[in-house]
Scaffold this motif. Sequence first.
Motif, PDB file in Angstrom:
ATOM      1  N   THR A 121     -31.339  -7.266  11.302  1.00 20.89           N
ATOM      2  CA  THR A 121     -32.477  -6.909  12.191  1.00 20.89           C
ATOM      3  C   THR A 121     -33.726  -7.725  11.570  1.00 20.89           C
ATOM      4  OG1 THR A 121     -31.765  -4.984  12.420  1.00 20.89           O
ATOM      5  CG2 THR A 121     -34.264  -5.297  12.833  1.00 20.89           C
ATOM      6  N   LEU A 122     -34.035  -7.615  10.287  1.00 22.22           N
ATOM      7  CA  LEU A 122     -35.390  -8.454   9.931  1.00 22.22           C
ATOM      8  C   LEU A 122     -35.006 -10.217  10.436  1.00 22.22           C
ATOM      9  CD1 LEU A 122     -35.929  -6.971   6.774  1.00 22.22           C
ATOM     10  CD2 LEU A 122     -36.643  -6.801   8.797  1.00 22.22           C
ATOM     11  N   VAL A 171     -22.831 -11.309   5.991  1.00 25.09           N
ATOM     12  CA  VAL A 171     -22.457 -11.452   7.438  1.00 25.09           C
ATOM     13  C   VAL A 171     -23.457 -10.603   7.917  1.00 25.09           C
ATOM     14  CG1 VAL A 171     -20.799 -11.053   9.404  1.00 25.09           C
ATOM     15  CG2 VAL A 171     -20.504 -12.634   7.165  1.00 25.09           C
ATOM     16  N   SER A 172     -24.143 -10.969   9.844  1.00 23.81           N
ATOM     17  CA  SER A 172     -25.021  -9.407   9.657  1.00 23.81           C
ATOM     18  C   SER A 172     -23.834  -8.568  10.732  1.00 23.81           C
ATOM     19  CB  SER A 172     -25.431 -10.020  10.942  1.00 23.81           C
ATOM     20  OG  SER A 172     -26.644  -9.677  12.323  1.00 23.81           O
ATOM     21  N   SER A 173     -24.185  -7.208   9.835  1.00 20.21           N
ATOM     22  CA  SER A 173     -23.632  -6.324  11.450  1.00 20.21           C
ATOM     23  C   SER A 173     -23.723  -5.427  12.267  1.00 20.21           C
ATOM     24  CB  SER A 173     -23.750  -5.103   9.938  1.00 20.21           C
ATOM     25  OG  SER A 173     -24.795  -4.392   9.159  1.00 20.21           O
ATOM     26  N   GLY A 204     -38.258 -11.692  17.235  1.00 18.12           N
ATOM     27  CA  GLY A 204     -36.763 -10.958  16.727  1.00 18.12           C
ATOM     28  C   GLY A 204     -35.888 -11.227  18.731  1.00 18.12           C
ATOM     29  N   MET A 205     -36.409 -12.687  19.659  1.00 20.79           N
ATOM     30  CA  MET A 205     -35.880 -13.033  20.441  1.00 20.79           C
ATOM     31  C   MET A 205     -35.287 -13.954  21.009  1.00 20.79           C
ATOM     32  SD  MET A 205     -38.339 -11.423  23.274  1.00 20.79           S
ATOM     33  CE  MET A 205     -39.598  -9.461  23.178  1.00 20.79           C
ATOM     34  N   VAL A 206     -34.513 -14.907  22.178  1.00 20.33           N
ATOM     35  CA  VAL A 206     -33.753 -16.081  22.284  1.00 20.33           C
ATOM     36  C   VAL A 206     -34.332 -16.546  23.066  1.00 20.33           C
ATOM     37  CG1 VAL A 206     -31.050 -16.584  22.489  1.00 20.33           C
ATOM     38  CG2 VAL A 206     -31.162 -14.692  20.586  1.00 20.33           C
ATOM     39  N   VAL A 207     -34.609 -17.570  22.966  1.00 18.64           N
ATOM     40  CA  VAL A 207     -34.974 -18.305  24.545  1.00 18.64           C
ATOM     41  C   VAL A 207     -33.908 -18.559  25.484  1.00 18.64           C
ATOM     42  CG1 VAL A 207     -35.814 -20.263  25.628  1.00 18.64           C
ATOM     43  CG2 VAL A 207     -37.150 -19.441  23.025  1.00 18.64           C
ATOM     44  N   HIS A 208     -33.476 -17.894  26.561  1.00 19.78           N
ATOM     45  CA  HIS A 208     -32.378 -17.814  27.139  1.00 19.78           C
ATOM     46  C   HIS A 208     -32.417 -18.915  28.622  1.00 19.78           C
ATOM     47  CE1 HIS A 208     -29.845 -16.984  30.328  1.00 19.78           C
ATOM     48  NE2 HIS A 208     -28.506 -16.504  29.348  1.00 19.78           N
ATOM     49  N   TYR A 235     -47.435  -9.387  24.798  1.00 22.74           N
ATOM     50  CA  TYR A 235     -48.210  -9.123  24.681  1.00 22.74           C
ATOM     51  C   TYR A 235     -47.169  -7.175  25.151  1.00 22.74           C
ATOM     52  CZ  TYR A 235     -51.571 -11.754  22.801  1.00 22.74           C
ATOM     53  OH  TYR A 235     -52.623 -13.169  21.654  1.00 22.74           O
ATOM     54  N   VAL A 236     -46.141  -7.812  26.342  1.00 16.73           N
ATOM     55  CA  VAL A 236     -45.600  -6.567  26.640  1.00 16.73           C
ATOM     56  C   VAL A 236     -44.717  -5.518  25.957  1.00 16.73           C
ATOM     57  CG1 VAL A 236     -44.418  -5.873  28.563  1.00 16.73           C
ATOM     58  CG2 VAL A 236     -46.082  -7.398  28.766  1.00 16.73           C
ATOM     59  N   LYS A 237     -44.105  -4.958  25.174  1.00 15.23           N
ATOM     60  CA  LYS A 237     -42.995  -4.338  24.067  1.00 15.23           C
ATOM     61  C   LYS A 237     -41.900  -4.828  24.859  1.00 15.23           C
ATOM     62  CE  LYS A 237     -45.151  -1.139  21.617  1.00 15.23           C
ATOM     63  NZ  LYS A 237     -45.970  -0.012  21.347  1.00 15.23           N
ATOM     64  N   ALA A 238     -40.728  -4.816  23.961  1.00 18.97           N
ATOM     65  CA  ALA A 238     -39.136  -5.214  24.912  1.00 18.97           C
ATOM     66  C   ALA A 238     -39.025  -5.261  23.501  1.00 18.97           C
ATOM     67  CB  ALA A 238     -38.817  -6.681  25.278  1.00 18.97           C
ATOM     68  N   ASP A 239     -37.026  -4.581  23.138  1.00 20.83           N
ATOM     69  CA  ASP A 239     -36.171  -4.768  22.841  1.00 20.83           C
ATOM     70  C   ASP A 239     -35.772  -5.807  21.799  1.00 20.83           C
ATOM     71  OD1 ASP A 239     -35.518  -1.889  23.805  1.00 20.83           O
ATOM     72  OD2 ASP A 239     -34.064  -2.591  24.861  1.00 20.83           O
ATOM     73  N   VAL A 240     -35.484  -6.039  20.321  1.00 17.57           N
ATOM     74  CA  VAL A 240     -35.294  -7.164  19.506  1.00 17.57           C
ATOM     75  C   VAL A 240     -34.636  -7.081  20.608  1.00 17.57           C
ATOM     76  CG1 VAL A 240     -34.188  -8.029  17.676  1.00 17.57           C
ATOM     77  CG2 VAL A 240     -35.927  -6.028  17.777  1.00 17.57           C
ATOM     78  N   GLY A 241     -34.162  -8.855  20.772  1.00 17.49           N
ATOM     79  CA  GLY A 241     -33.016  -9.405  21.224  1.00 17.49           C
ATOM     80  C   GLY A 241     -32.347  -9.710  22.621  1.00 17.49           C
ATOM     81  N   THR A 242     -33.847  -9.498  23.311  1.00 14.33           N
ATOM     82  CA  THR A 242     -33.791  -9.969  24.770  1.00 14.33           C
ATOM     83  C   THR A 242     -34.529 -11.173  25.088  1.00 14.33           C
ATOM     84  OG1 THR A 242     -35.461  -7.854  24.602  1.00 14.33           O
ATOM     85  CG2 THR A 242     -35.912  -9.281  26.958  1.00 14.33           C
ATOM     86  N   PRO A 243     -33.091 -11.236  26.602  1.00 19.84           N
ATOM     87  CA  PRO A 243     -33.733 -12.897  26.170  1.00 19.84           C
ATOM     88  C   PRO A 243     -34.963 -13.238  27.124  1.00 19.84           C
ATOM     89  CG  PRO A 243     -32.720 -11.638  27.933  1.00 19.84           C
ATOM     90  CD  PRO A 243     -32.097 -11.110  26.702  1.00 19.84           C
ATOM     91  N   VAL A 244     -35.727 -14.665  26.781  1.00 24.83           N
ATOM     92  CA  VAL A 244     -36.923 -15.060  27.383  1.00 24.83           C
ATOM     93  C   VAL A 244     -36.524 -16.698  27.962  1.00 24.83           C
ATOM     94  CG1 VAL A 244     -39.273 -15.887  26.134  1.00 24.83           C
ATOM     95  CG2 VAL A 244     -37.902 -14.102  25.181  1.00 24.83           C
TER      96      VAL A 244
END
Length: 534
Positions: free
Chosen positions: A304-305, A334-336, A364-368, A390-399
């Motif tokens: 997560t971090l 390895v990431s769990s 925590g996001m990814v440029v998709h 500044y809009v809240k989104a889940d970690v890992g959301t594609p950007v």
Amino acid sequence: MARIDGKYEVIEEHPQGGGRILYTVQAVPKPGEQAGERLKLSWFEVNTPAERSTFHRYRAALKALAPAGLSDVVTRPGAYYAVWRPVSGQPLALFYAQNVKNEAAINNLSALGQQLASQGYALEDAELVMDGDTPKIAYLSAAQRPLAEAQALNAATLAPLAQGRVRRSRPPISVWSWLPGLALMAGAVYLGVQATQIYLNPPINDVPLVVGQSGTKAAQALTQRGFRVQYIEGDSREAVLGAVINQEPSAGSNLHLGRLITLTVNNPPALKVPRLENMSVQQAKAVLSENRLKLGNVSPVDGTLTGVPKGKIVAQLPPPDSRIRRGQAVQLLVSSGVSVRQTWLPDLRGLSFEDARALVKRAGMVVHTVRREGSEKAEGTVLRQNPAPYVKADVGTPVTVVVAKAQYQPPAQAVTPLPVPPPPPPPPPPVEAPANPDLQIQDPAVQPPSTPPAEQQGSSDTQIVPMIYTFPADIGPGKVEILVRDDDGERSLLPPTDTASLAGATAQRDDVQVRGNYVFIVRLDGKDYATFGP
């Protein structure tokens, strides 16, 4: 408190320079003892063949001199040191301060100086104490000197002794004192006759085969046969570290005793640790094997971090670009998986694409998806983003980011239009196949021909590109699928297929139509196994 080799507690540390440290240590007490013995420990940093050779010369000198204060010498990868215990006796400075000195003590001290010089050391390199008329070495530093320099230093050290008063040794003379001399003379005559016979008719012995044995064991076998041994370093991928990979002269040779035999010991140079972060464990194992390293312990950690997806490597030990020996293991974290949590993006507008991508990763996001749009701003400047700032989104959301590209500038003067090229020929019809008409699976032994990049067709966002992927021979069991992801979403190029029929095979397709940014995805049992693309 630090401990060396689990048996010496460090009390004080005294850096000596040149990668050497002198420690004051206390030995771990033995059963029934209240406290361990206080000792000196001379530590050597050995990272290169030259440093290893220096330590071995030092160890050979200690073996020849047999110092009274030497307690132990340790030689193994990662630990090169000598341990010294206190020696009772009169310090050399007090011996020099005596008004009258015994002649025997001066002669013994001079003889010890000659022994030290023969090994590349001077009297001032040793800590000496006098036990009656006998000098003893309580400690020897690792200074290496030429013979002439050591002899000159010894002469300067012994010069004050010649200027003081000396008590001569005068043993009483009697008839019985001649008897040992006569016996010694008779023995010398006998030994001289035997030595002459040996010189004229030296004994011969056969050289045993020691290739494949450890260097120490091979040297013992050869010295027991009456030969001398020297080592040189070599590199063999098949042999274990420290094993003899060559001997000269070869086994079976008949040589006179005392001949020198050279052993080549497998001691390859250190290797650079490759970077394994963000790889899967299978990919890291293949990379380590190519670099002649081993896969060590694999430990799961929360991703997560760091934002690292599940199954990808977060960190490694030793770190990338460090030096280790061939065959050593590399430990992996390895990431769990990334726990679902909320995050947000700052305002990326006006930033360069690289700075914006770094902020997206920290969030925590990814440029998709990256779209380019003509603008007067500098090329690569971020114009818009999704999600919004500044809009809240889940970690890992594609950007998705829109970046500026240079606008077209019409020429200042009219130019003659270029002739219009003829239209391209129509593409060949696809080959009919029962499972997937557009995908070719080739045998592993047949290498696919190199395919030139396909020319873009249609609009500026649409193009025809090739897809070539070779499945690993050690791919695990399951169902594997190949997809393409572009601005229109995901499409399957190879439906789920049993990996048993694809291991080591090559999948190829030359007419994949994509729009905008694209990437090919290999999924095993519904999970991303590998990605590749432009």
